[in-house]
Design a protein around this motif. Structure first.
Motif, PDB file in Angstrom:
ATOM      1  N   GLU A 119      72.458  44.984  -0.622  1.00 21.03           N
ATOM      2  CA  GLU A 119      71.960  45.406   0.590  1.00 21.03           C
ATOM      3  C   GLU A 119      71.815  44.542   1.611  1.00 21.03           C
ATOM      4  O   GLU A 119      71.106  43.520   1.270  1.00 21.03           O
ATOM      5  CB  GLU A 119      70.670  46.319   0.137  1.00 21.03           C
ATOM      6  N   LYS A 120      72.145  44.670   2.969  1.00 22.62           N
ATOM      7  CA  LYS A 120      71.833  43.703   3.728  1.00 22.62           C
ATOM      8  C   LYS A 120      70.972  44.389   5.197  1.00 22.62           C
ATOM      9  O   LYS A 120      71.402  45.567   5.527  1.00 22.62           O
ATOM     10  CB  LYS A 120      73.382  43.397   4.442  1.00 22.62           C
ATOM     11  N   PHE A 121      69.849  43.575   5.383  1.00 26.89           N
ATOM     12  CA  PHE A 121      69.057  44.175   6.399  1.00 26.89           C
ATOM     13  C   PHE A 121      68.963  43.026   7.553  1.00 26.89           C
ATOM     14  O   PHE A 121      68.880  41.845   7.282  1.00 26.89           O
ATOM     15  CB  PHE A 121      67.781  44.503   6.010  1.00 26.89           C
ATOM     16  N   ASP A 122      69.007  43.416   8.875  1.00 30.29           N
ATOM     17  CA  ASP A 122      69.001  42.559   9.894  1.00 30.29           C
ATOM     18  C   ASP A 122      67.738  42.656  10.306  1.00 30.29           C
ATOM     19  O   ASP A 122      66.900  43.495  10.409  1.00 30.29           O
ATOM     20  CB  ASP A 122      70.036  43.125  11.173  1.00 30.29           C
ATOM     21  N   PHE A 123      67.167  41.406  10.906  1.00 31.81           N
ATOM     22  CA  PHE A 123      65.888  41.391  11.737  1.00 31.81           C
ATOM     23  C   PHE A 123      66.138  40.659  13.114  1.00 31.81           C
ATOM     24  O   PHE A 123      66.838  39.686  13.136  1.00 31.81           O
ATOM     25  CB  PHE A 123      64.699  40.881  10.993  1.00 31.81           C
ATOM     26  N   ASN A 124      65.152  40.818  14.106  1.00 31.52           N
ATOM     27  CA  ASN A 124      65.297  40.480  15.269  1.00 31.52           C
ATOM     28  C   ASN A 124      64.250  39.238  15.739  1.00 31.52           C
ATOM     29  O   ASN A 124      64.727  38.389  16.748  1.00 31.52           O
ATOM     30  CB  ASN A 124      65.396  41.496  16.434  1.00 31.52           C
ATOM     31  N   GLU A 125      63.049  39.493  15.060  1.00 32.17           N
ATOM     32  CA  GLU A 125      62.193  38.493  15.504  1.00 32.17           C
ATOM     33  C   GLU A 125      61.655  37.512  14.360  1.00 32.17           C
ATOM     34  O   GLU A 125      61.948  36.235  14.602  1.00 32.17           O
ATOM     35  CB  GLU A 125      60.985  39.155  16.036  1.00 32.17           C
ATOM     36  N   PHE A 126      61.275  37.955  13.297  1.00 27.51           N
ATOM     37  CA  PHE A 126      60.800  37.185  12.188  1.00 27.51           C
ATOM     38  C   PHE A 126      60.728  38.184  10.959  1.00 27.51           C
ATOM     39  O   PHE A 126      60.615  39.453  10.964  1.00 27.51           O
ATOM     40  CB  PHE A 126      59.721  36.310  12.456  1.00 27.51           C
TER      41      PHE A 126
ATOM     42  N   ARG B 283      61.806  32.732  11.455  1.00 19.96           N
ATOM     43  CA  ARG B 283      61.867  33.226  12.655  1.00 19.96           C
ATOM     44  C   ARG B 283      63.213  33.095  13.281  1.00 19.96           C
ATOM     45  O   ARG B 283      63.917  32.345  12.758  1.00 19.96           O
ATOM     46  CB  ARG B 283      60.928  32.265  13.863  1.00 19.96           C
ATOM     47  N   GLY B 284      63.492  33.958  14.082  1.00 19.62           N
ATOM     48  CA  GLY B 284      64.958  34.028  14.646  1.00 19.62           C
ATOM     49  C   GLY B 284      65.543  35.098  14.453  1.00 19.62           C
ATOM     50  O   GLY B 284      64.875  36.249  13.663  1.00 19.62           O
ATOM     51  N   ILE B 285      66.850  35.415  14.674  1.00 20.16           N
ATOM     52  CA  ILE B 285      67.730  36.496  14.477  1.00 20.16           C
ATOM     53  C   ILE B 285      68.514  36.209  13.242  1.00 20.16           C
ATOM     54  O   ILE B 285      69.064  35.095  13.394  1.00 20.16           O
ATOM     55  CB  ILE B 285      68.682  36.758  15.882  1.00 20.16           C
ATOM     56  N   GLY B 286      68.415  37.224  12.365  1.00 16.05           N
ATOM     57  CA  GLY B 286      69.059  36.877  11.080  1.00 16.05           C
ATOM     58  C   GLY B 286      69.239  38.008  10.443  1.00 16.05           C
ATOM     59  O   GLY B 286      69.048  39.381  10.800  1.00 16.05           O
ATOM     60  N   ASN B 287      69.659  37.698   8.869  1.00 17.03           N
ATOM     61  CA  ASN B 287      69.415  38.822   7.989  1.00 17.03           C
ATOM     62  C   ASN B 287      69.038  38.455   6.694  1.00 17.03           C
ATOM     63  O   ASN B 287      69.081  37.321   6.360  1.00 17.03           O
ATOM     64  CB  ASN B 287      70.903  39.621   8.097  1.00 17.03           C
ATOM     65  N   ILE B 288      68.698  39.551   5.946  1.00 21.80           N
ATOM     66  CA  ILE B 288      68.461  39.376   4.302  1.00 21.80           C
ATOM     67  C   ILE B 288      69.368  40.209   3.640  1.00 21.80           C
ATOM     68  O   ILE B 288      69.830  41.172   3.977  1.00 21.80           O
ATOM     69  CB  ILE B 288      66.971  40.005   4.334  1.00 21.80           C
ATOM     70  N   VAL B 289      69.819  39.450   2.520  1.00 21.91           N
ATOM     71  CA  VAL B 289      70.945  40.241   1.721  1.00 21.91           C
ATOM     72  C   VAL B 289      70.092  40.306   0.301  1.00 21.91           C
ATOM     73  O   VAL B 289      69.611  39.220  -0.373  1.00 21.91           O
ATOM     74  CB  VAL B 289      71.982  39.306   1.448  1.00 21.91           C
ATOM     75  N   ILE B 290      69.831  41.579  -0.066  1.00 22.97           N
ATOM     76  CA  ILE B 290      69.075  41.641  -1.245  1.00 22.97           C
ATOM     77  C   ILE B 290      70.216  41.843  -2.484  1.00 22.97           C
ATOM     78  O   ILE B 290      71.102  42.766  -2.512  1.00 22.97           O
ATOM     79  CB  ILE B 290      68.574  42.849  -1.243  1.00 22.97           C
ATOM     80  N   ARG B 291      70.183  41.103  -3.155  1.00 25.38           N
ATOM     81  CA  ARG B 291      71.149  41.146  -4.412  1.00 25.38           C
ATOM     82  C   ARG B 291      70.500  41.687  -5.797  1.00 25.38           C
ATOM     83  O   ARG B 291      69.576  42.028  -5.671  1.00 25.38           O
ATOM     84  CB  ARG B 291      71.831  39.655  -4.658  1.00 25.38           C
ATOM     85  N   GLU B 292      70.969  41.284  -6.802  1.00 34.11           N
ATOM     86  CA  GLU B 292      70.766  41.864  -8.117  1.00 34.11           C
ATOM     87  C   GLU B 292      69.075  41.446  -8.453  1.00 34.11           C
ATOM     88  O   GLU B 292      68.428  42.319  -8.782  1.00 34.11           O
ATOM     89  CB  GLU B 292      71.709  41.569  -9.209  1.00 34.11           C
ATOM     90  N   ASN B 293      68.982  40.226  -8.543  1.00 36.54           N
ATOM     91  CA  ASN B 293      67.696  39.804  -8.730  1.00 36.54           C
ATOM     92  C   ASN B 293      67.041  38.510  -7.701  1.00 36.54           C
ATOM     93  O   ASN B 293      66.160  37.916  -8.130  1.00 36.54           O
ATOM     94  CB  ASN B 293      67.702  39.032 -10.304  1.00 36.54           C
TER      95      ASN B 293
ATOM     96  N   GLU C 173      58.007  41.949   4.887  1.00 40.14           N
ATOM     97  CA  GLU C 173      57.727  42.500   6.092  1.00 40.14           C
ATOM     98  C   GLU C 173      58.825  41.943   7.330  1.00 40.14           C
ATOM     99  O   GLU C 173      59.020  40.649   7.241  1.00 40.14           O
ATOM    100  CB  GLU C 173      56.440  42.030   6.852  1.00 40.14           C
ATOM    101  N   VAL C 174      59.585  43.072   7.891  1.00 34.74           N
ATOM    102  CA  VAL C 174      60.609  42.612   8.491  1.00 34.74           C
ATOM    103  C   VAL C 174      60.509  43.100  10.186  1.00 34.74           C
ATOM    104  O   VAL C 174      60.191  44.287  10.217  1.00 34.74           O
ATOM    105  CB  VAL C 174      62.361  43.206   7.981  1.00 34.74           C
ATOM    106  N   TYR C 175      60.622  42.482  11.185  1.00 32.28           N
ATOM    107  CA  TYR C 175      60.198  42.402  12.530  1.00 32.28           C
ATOM    108  C   TYR C 175      61.378  42.429  13.258  1.00 32.28           C
ATOM    109  O   TYR C 175      62.306  41.626  12.989  1.00 32.28           O
ATOM    110  CB  TYR C 175      58.987  41.789  12.961  1.00 32.28           C
TER     111      TYR C 175
END
Length: 62
Positions: A6-13, A27-37, A60-62
């Motif tokens: 699953e991939k989630f984007d964030f705009n601030e931090f 901090r910054g514009i980026g994303n999180i990739v949630i993998r199996e573990n 917490e994603v902002y």
């Protein structure tokens, strides 16, 4: 990236609270990739951290 990731984007931090540690802030514009573990954190496409889910209390994603 696999289909079950699953991939989630964030705009601030993003704030991640880990067992027995102070919260980590990215901090910054980026994303999180949630993998199996684990979670991979990317800021502007550059890999910044890998955190294993067994240690995560909350995210917490902002």
């Amino acid at each position: 990236m696999n289909k079950r990731d699953e991939k989630f984007d964030f705009n601030e931090f993003i704030c991640i609270k880990i067992k027995n540690e102070f919260p980590r802030y990215y901090r910054g514009i980026g994303n999180i990739v949630i993998r199996e573990n684990y979670i991979d954190i990317y800021i502007k496409g550059i890999f910044k951290a890998r955190i294993y889910l067994e240690n995560v209390i909350y995210i917490e994603v902002y």
